[in-house]
Motif scaffolding. Structure first.
Motif: not given
Length: 216
Positions: A69-73, A124-131
């Protein structure tokens, strides 16, 4: 016997074939960017983007769902930059001064990420995890004083909150709270104007410049 690329039958603890994951992430980045020629690489280096080349972290031998998820974010964030950002407009509208420019850059990234988050729940989920990971690594949860809280990040959090309705993750600590009253007092009316111009980079930039001027 598992076929090549079939990770579902891998023995517990053994490495998996991550090439299908790389291909899937690459395809997603190109689709979001709207450009099938974007070059996506994976390396043990700092993630980054130059022109149409995006570098993402190399995947581990057994990547977790959070790692993916972080990588995709990261990929989504850069792809949205390609799709929704114009470098020429940004350079023309950018303020003078390193502090103002840093805030301007952070808020523009919040704008393009918010566009993606509003359009696609998976993004949105990926960006949330990345952030969340970004703020965790920066130890924002340990910041207690306003002078230690980066106002550029606080502004980006507040803009993202205004555009998407989503609060900062717990890992952001008190960074936004330490600056919220100041930002709202100086530029609250401008914040209310942002959702109506999210898709117009130049108009959005004008509002942000007015906010920066109001905050001196």
């Amino acid at each position: 016997m598992a076929a090549r690329g079939d990770n579902s039958k891998a023995k517990p603890g053994s490495p998996v074939d991550v090439e299908p994951l790389r291909r899937a992430i690459t395809g997603s980045v190109r689709a979001i960017a709207g450009d099938g020629d974007v070059e996506v690489t994976f390396a043990n280096e700092r993630p980054g983007m130059t022109a149409e080349r995006i570098r993402l972290p190399e995947l581990s031998k057994r990547p977790t769902m959070r790692e993916l998820a972080i990588t995709r974010g990261l990929g989504d964030s850069m792809a949205l930059r390609l799709a929704c950002h114009d470098d020429k407009v940004h350079a023309t509208m950018a303020p003078q001064g390193s502090d103002a420019r840093a805030i301007f850059d952070a808020v523009e990234q919040a704008r393009v990420e918010s566009i993606g988050a509003l359009r696609m729940e998976g993004v949105a989920t990926n960006l949330r995890t990345m952030t969340d990971e970004k703020y965790s690594k920066a130890n924002f949860s340990g910041i207690e004083r306003q002078e230690d809280a980066p106002i550029g990040e606080a502004m980006a959090m507040m803009v993202r909150e205004k555009l998407t309705g989503e609060k900062p993750p717990a890992s952001a600590g008190k960074v936004l709270d330490l600056w919220r009253s100041f930002i709202e007092e100086k530029a609250g009316s401008d914040l209310d104007d942002l959702p109506s111009v999210i898709g117009d980079q130049q108009a959005f930039s004008k509002v942000i410049r007015h906010m920066l001027s109001a905050m001196e």
